[in-house]
Write an enzyme that holds these catalytic residues in place. Structure first.
Site, PDB file in Angstrom:
ATOM      1  N   SER A   1      40.666  28.644  32.358  1.00  0.00           N
ATOM      2  CA  SER A   1      40.688  27.645  33.627  1.00  0.00           C
ATOM      3  C   SER A   1      39.394  27.508  33.979  1.00  0.00           C
ATOM      4  O   SER A   1      38.896  26.595  34.564  1.00  0.00           O
ATOM      5  CB  SER A   1      41.680  27.947  34.476  1.00  0.00           C
ATOM      6  OG  SER A   1      43.247  27.654  34.406  1.00  0.00           O
TER       7      SER A   1
ATOM      8  N   GLN B   1      45.753  38.994  40.896  1.00  0.00           N
ATOM      9  CA  GLN B   1      44.979  37.659  40.314  1.00  0.00           C
ATOM     10  C   GLN B   1      43.633  38.146  40.996  1.00  0.00           C
ATOM     11  O   GLN B   1      42.509  37.931  40.245  1.00  0.00           O
ATOM     12  CB  GLN B   1      45.524  36.463  41.137  1.00  0.00           C
ATOM     13  CG  GLN B   1      44.789  35.300  40.191  1.00  0.00           C
ATOM     14  CD  GLN B   1      45.443  34.902  39.272  1.00  0.00           C
ATOM     15  OE1 GLN B   1      46.602  34.783  39.123  1.00  0.00           O
ATOM     16  NE2 GLN B   1      44.756  34.657  37.907  1.00  0.00           N
TER      17      GLN B   1
ATOM     18  N   GLY C   1      48.863  26.543  36.665  1.00  0.00           N
ATOM     19  CA  GLY C   1      50.256  26.519  36.352  1.00  0.00           C
ATOM     20  C   GLY C   1      50.587  28.101  36.412  1.00  0.00           C
ATOM     21  O   GLY C   1      49.889  28.975  36.480  1.00  0.00           O
ATOM     22  N   ASP C   2      52.134  28.071  36.328  1.00  0.00           N
ATOM     23  CA  ASP C   2      52.707  29.650  36.122  1.00  0.00           C
ATOM     24  C   ASP C   2      54.149  29.427  35.816  1.00  0.00           C
ATOM     25  O   ASP C   2      54.312  27.863  35.231  1.00  0.00           O
ATOM     26  CB  ASP C   2      52.602  30.298  37.442  1.00  0.00           C
ATOM     27  CG  ASP C   2      53.191  31.843  37.010  1.00  0.00           C
ATOM     28  OD1 ASP C   2      52.173  32.594  36.656  1.00  0.00           O
ATOM     29  OD2 ASP C   2      54.254  32.236  37.332  1.00  0.00           O
TER      30      ASP C   2
ATOM     31  N   LYS D   1      47.456  32.687  45.046  1.00  0.00           N
ATOM     32  CA  LYS D   1      48.396  32.474  44.067  1.00  0.00           C
ATOM     33  C   LYS D   1      49.496  31.542  45.114  1.00  0.00           C
ATOM     34  O   LYS D   1      49.275  31.824  46.214  1.00  0.00           O
ATOM     35  CB  LYS D   1      49.635  33.644  43.540  1.00  0.00           C
ATOM     36  CG  LYS D   1      50.304  33.515  42.481  1.00  0.00           C
ATOM     37  CD  LYS D   1      49.771  33.547  41.105  1.00  0.00           C
ATOM     38  CE  LYS D   1      50.553  33.032  39.813  1.00  0.00           C
ATOM     39  NZ  LYS D   1      49.993  33.372  38.654  1.00  0.00           N
TER      40      LYS D   1
ATOM     41  N   ASN E   1      55.514  28.987  28.031  1.00  0.00           N
ATOM     42  CA  ASN E   1      54.047  28.949  27.879  1.00  0.00           C
ATOM     43  C   ASN E   1      53.502  30.193  27.067  1.00  0.00           C
ATOM     44  O   ASN E   1      52.904  30.066  26.128  1.00  0.00           O
ATOM     45  CB  ASN E   1      53.364  28.286  28.705  1.00  0.00           C
ATOM     46  CG  ASN E   1      52.041  28.241  28.536  1.00  0.00           C
ATOM     47  OD1 ASN E   1      50.881  28.989  28.841  1.00  0.00           O
ATOM     48  ND2 ASN E   1      51.391  26.863  27.952  1.00  0.00           N
TER      49      ASN E   1
ATOM     50  N   THR F   1      46.433  31.836  27.436  1.00  0.00           N
ATOM     51  CA  THR F   1      47.103  33.138  27.723  1.00  0.00           C
ATOM     52  C   THR F   1      47.648  33.871  26.729  1.00  0.00           C
ATOM     53  O   THR F   1      47.600  35.210  26.538  1.00  0.00           O
ATOM     54  CB  THR F   1      48.332  32.963  29.067  1.00  0.00           C
ATOM     55  OG1 THR F   1      47.411  32.020  29.865  1.00  0.00           O
ATOM     56  CG2 THR F   1      48.398  34.225  29.713  1.00  0.00           C
TER      57      THR F   1
ATOM     58  N   LYS G   1      41.636  31.286  43.331  1.00  0.00           N
ATOM     59  CA  LYS G   1      42.066  30.567  42.035  1.00  0.00           C
ATOM     60  C   LYS G   1      43.250  31.276  41.399  1.00  0.00           C
ATOM     61  O   LYS G   1      43.400  32.755  41.369  1.00  0.00           O
ATOM     62  CB  LYS G   1      40.920  30.879  41.068  1.00  0.00           C
ATOM     63  CG  LYS G   1      41.241  30.520  39.590  1.00  0.00           C
ATOM     64  CD  LYS G   1      40.560  28.840  39.272  1.00  0.00           C
ATOM     65  CE  LYS G   1      41.687  28.307  38.169  1.00  0.00           C
ATOM     66  NZ  LYS G   1      42.854  27.575  38.627  1.00  0.00           N
TER      67      LYS G   1
HETATM   68  P1  NDP Z   1      57.002  29.395  31.659  1.00  0.00           P
HETATM   69  O1  NDP Z   1      57.968  28.904  32.819  1.00  0.00           O
HETATM   70  O2  NDP Z   1      56.384  28.650  30.601  1.00  0.00           O
HETATM   71  O3  NDP Z   1      58.080  30.432  30.727  1.00  0.00           O
HETATM   72  C1  NDP Z   1      58.905  31.647  31.234  1.00  0.00           C
HETATM   73  C2  NDP Z   1      59.517  32.242  30.195  1.00  0.00           C
HETATM   74  O4  NDP Z   1      60.226  33.444  30.768  1.00  0.00           O
HETATM   75  C3  NDP Z   1      60.838  31.217  29.965  1.00  0.00           C
HETATM   76  O5  NDP Z   1      61.412  31.467  28.646  1.00  0.00           O
HETATM   77  C4  NDP Z   1      61.888  31.970  31.166  1.00  0.00           C
HETATM   78  O6  NDP Z   1      63.287  31.558  30.447  1.00  0.00           O
HETATM   79  C5  NDP Z   1      61.753  33.356  31.004  1.00  0.00           C
HETATM   80  N1  NDP Z   1      61.828  33.877  32.317  1.00  0.00           N
HETATM   81  C6  NDP Z   1      61.226  33.667  33.561  1.00  0.00           C
HETATM   82  N2  NDP Z   1      62.134  34.108  34.378  1.00  0.00           N
HETATM   83  C7  NDP Z   1      62.806  34.960  33.949  1.00  0.00           C
HETATM   84  C8  NDP Z   1      63.645  36.091  34.577  1.00  0.00           C
HETATM   85  N3  NDP Z   1      63.817  36.289  35.757  1.00  0.00           N
HETATM   86  N4  NDP Z   1      64.610  36.533  33.641  1.00  0.00           N
HETATM   87  C9  NDP Z   1      64.601  36.465  32.215  1.00  0.00           C
HETATM   88  N5  NDP Z   1      63.608  35.459  31.620  1.00  0.00           N
HETATM   89  C10 NDP Z   1      62.937  34.844  32.462  1.00  0.00           C
HETATM   90  O7  NDP Z   1      56.138  30.627  32.422  1.00  0.00           O
HETATM   91  P2  NDP Z   1      54.641  31.137  31.645  1.00  0.00           P
HETATM   92  O8  NDP Z   1      54.832  31.533  30.225  1.00  0.00           O
HETATM   93  O9  NDP Z   1      53.743  30.244  31.989  1.00  0.00           O
HETATM   94  O10 NDP Z   1      54.617  32.442  32.321  1.00  0.00           O
HETATM   95  C11 NDP Z   1      55.189  33.956  31.861  1.00  0.00           C
HETATM   96  C12 NDP Z   1      54.493  34.968  32.548  1.00  0.00           C
HETATM   97  O11 NDP Z   1      53.410  34.949  32.143  1.00  0.00           O
HETATM   98  C13 NDP Z   1      54.697  35.134  33.962  1.00  0.00           C
HETATM   99  O12 NDP Z   1      54.754  36.254  34.453  1.00  0.00           O
HETATM  100  C14 NDP Z   1      53.542  34.369  34.564  1.00  0.00           C
HETATM  101  O13 NDP Z   1      52.857  34.764  35.733  1.00  0.00           O
HETATM  102  C15 NDP Z   1      52.466  35.082  33.483  1.00  0.00           C
HETATM  103  N6  NDP Z   1      51.193  34.462  33.318  1.00  0.00           N
HETATM  104  C16 NDP Z   1      51.211  32.827  32.909  1.00  0.00           C
HETATM  105  C17 NDP Z   1      49.864  32.350  32.820  1.00  0.00           C
HETATM  106  C18 NDP Z   1      49.727  30.781  32.038  1.00  0.00           C
HETATM  107  O14 NDP Z   1      48.714  30.508  32.007  1.00  0.00           O
HETATM  108  N7  NDP Z   1      51.144  30.124  32.349  1.00  0.00           N
HETATM  109  C19 NDP Z   1      48.642  33.141  32.972  1.00  0.00           C
HETATM  110  C20 NDP Z   1      48.773  34.712  33.123  1.00  0.00           C
HETATM  111  C21 NDP Z   1      50.085  34.971  33.233  1.00  0.00           C
HETATM  112  P3  NDP Z   1      64.190  30.584  31.237  1.00  0.00           P
HETATM  113  O15 NDP Z   1      63.623  29.237  30.791  1.00  0.00           O
HETATM  114  O16 NDP Z   1      65.661  30.813  30.611  1.00  0.00           O
HETATM  115  O17 NDP Z   1      64.229  30.974  32.633  1.00  0.00           O
END
Ligand code: NDP
Length: 438
Positions: free
Chosen positions: A370, A104, A158-159, A119, A234, A203, A83
């Site tokens: 999830s 994970q 998603g991620d 993943k 997100n 999250t 997962k």
């Molecule tokens: P999203 O794609 O919804 O948002 C990611 C955000 O982070 C955007 O604002 C993006 O900016 C910014 N970002 C991504 N990569 C970079 C980078 N290299 N440098 C600067 N800014 C960056 O992703 P999530 O919110 O879903 O995920 C965010 C984090 O949380 C990740 O580490 C993910 O693995 C973790 N996570 C997510 C979960 C989930 O349920 N979604 C669960 C547990 C962990 P821009 O749009 O400009 O790229």
């Protein structure tokens, strides 16, 4: 053992970092559970059960054929089906997917739910692509992935770069190929076709619930605290929402183009409109909100705060950022993203007495919800928002208490890194021993 992992997985910097962090914690277990060595638990935990790398060809709007690389790393299924989410971002490579899959495994174990760890993703950049292009990419990606996943085998979600739109296209293609409406094969689905209430929020909300628990353990609350949240996706958006609901003032958010400072408190409706509806940039926030500024030099961690929530991506908070935060009086850092703090930053926080929660504990609310979605799918039921949120809150509180109790037990009271790593490790290791050499 760490050197062996490095030589068997050359060049995989992020994976090495994630393994190193866990290995640093497991010493006390080696003494207490000498049977694990006989079973080679540590070596087996560092070796994914299966790694799949595949070509993803698709046709762009201009008729040109584009090629991306897809990944699914099925890391450990001792506790349940693999997962973990799918990430679509140009930086994706095997090392990043392996570090995420490795983390994970322990995170999912910490939730106490029957889920293993994995993943996946692709080096595809959805930014600037039309809906049609994103759909064709997702369909091509699933045309290979479908043979590896299933509700009892491997359940993606998603991620970064994979939200409700992408999950819809992925599930649609799975359904078309298999001729099965197998809701439990993927999570993060829309509410009208098998999704769970609170999954979108989980999250971010979960991270803030965890923070509230950390504060409560010291007789404090979020009310009135000044908070900085990195990211505007997100996780970040719903961390902002819950922090504000609990009375905190969130003064900054960021995306890859810079960060916004809004001393009056982030206007959440405006942020959602720009990011969720228009898929726009943060520069648009300051155009529509007087008093807010957009900063492109320096980093978001220059903004003084009581609580910092890194919610964007790995290694976004380094030692120098940690120094600045500590010098500006930060008292608590909780990771909404996966491994956003470098090892040096974590060390600095701990040495400076800053409360620190690692992502595998504080952001586990997403995967936990999830698993709740899977439960609802299996029983063909759907729960109400409040009921589901209450379950999430309860799970986060249990994770918090488990981390604290485990850190106490192993002589590192209050160290959430040690608590999370060891509690997760023991649960996975015990299941591996029980299942034999497989
Ligand atoms: P999203 O794609 O919804 O948002 C990611 C955000 O982070 C955007 O604002 C993006 O900016 C910014 N970002 C991504 N990569 C970079 C980078 N290299 N440098 C600067 N800014 C960056 O992703 P999530 O919110 O879903 O995920 C965010 C984090 O949380 C990740 O580490 C993910 O693995 C973790 N996570 C997510 C979960 C989930 O349920 N979604 C669960 C547990 C962990 P821009 O749009 O400009 O790229």
């Amino acid at each position: 053992m760490y050197e062996k992992v490095v030589s068997r997985n050359p060049g995989e910097r992020e994976f090495h970092q994630a393994v190193f962090e866990v290995m640093q914690s497991v010493g006390p277990i080696a003494e207490e559970r000498s049977d694990y060595a006989q079973w080679s638990i540590l070596q087996r935990i560092c070796e994914p059960e299966r790694q799949i790398i595949f070509r993803v060809p698709w046709v762009a709007d201009d008729g040109k054929v584009e090629i991306n690389r897809g990944f699914r790393v099925e890391f450990n299924s001792a506790l349940g089906p693999f997962k973990g989410g799918l990430r679509f971002h140009p930086s994706v490579n095997l090392s990043i997917i392996k570090f995420l899959g490795f983390e994970q495994v322990f995170k999912n174990a910490l939730t106490g739910m029957p889920i293993g760890g994995g993943k996946g993703g692709a080096d595809f950049d959805p930014k600037g692509r039309s809906d049609g292009e994103v759909m064709r990419f997702c369909q091509s990606f699933m045309t290979e992935l479908y043979r590896h996943v299933g509700e009892y085998t491997d359940v993606p979600a998603g991620d970064i770069g994979v939200g409700g739109r992408e999950i819809g296209y992925l599930f649609g293609q799975y359904k078309r190929i298999t001729n099965r409406y197998e809701s439990g094969v993927i999570t993060g689905k829309g509410l009208t076709w098998g999704g769970s209430q609170v999954r979108t929020e989980a999250t971010g909300y979960g991270t803030v619930f965890f923070v509230e628990q950390m504060l409560q353990a010291r007789g404090e609350h979020l009310e009135g605290k000044r908070v900085v949240v990195s990211g505007a996706g997100n996780v970040a958006i719903y961390a902002v929402e819950k922090a504000q609901a609990l009375g905190a003032v969130v003064v900054a958010v960021s995306d890859s183009g810079g960060y916004v400072v809004d001393e009056a408190g982030i206007d959440l409706e405006l942020l959602k409109e720009i990011k969720e509806v228009e898929r726009g940039r943060l520069t648009e926030y300051v155009e529509r909100r007087s008093g807010a500024t957009h900063v492109t030099d320096g980093c978001i961690w220059d903004v003084p705060c009581d609580i910092a929530l890194p919610c964007a991506t790995q290694n976004e908070l380094d030692e120098s950022a940690a120094k600045t935060l500590a010098a500006n009086g930060v008292t608590l850092v909780a990771e909404g993203a996966n491994m956003p703090s470098t090892p040096a930053a974590v060390q600095l926080f701990q040495a400076a007495g800053v409360l620190f929660a690692p992502g595998k504990a504080s952001n586990a609310g997403g995967v936990a919800t999830s698993a709740l979605e899977m439960q609802q799918n299996a029983s063909r039921d759907s729960w109400h928002f409040d009921e589901t949120e209450a379950r999430l809150q309860e799970i986060m509180s249990e994770i918090h208490d488990t981390c604290l109790a485990t850190s106490d037990h192993y002589g590192a009271p209050g160290n959430y890194v040690v608590g999370a790593n060891l509690a997760g490790y023991v649960r996975v290791a015990d299941a591996m021993v029980a299942l034999g050499v497989i």
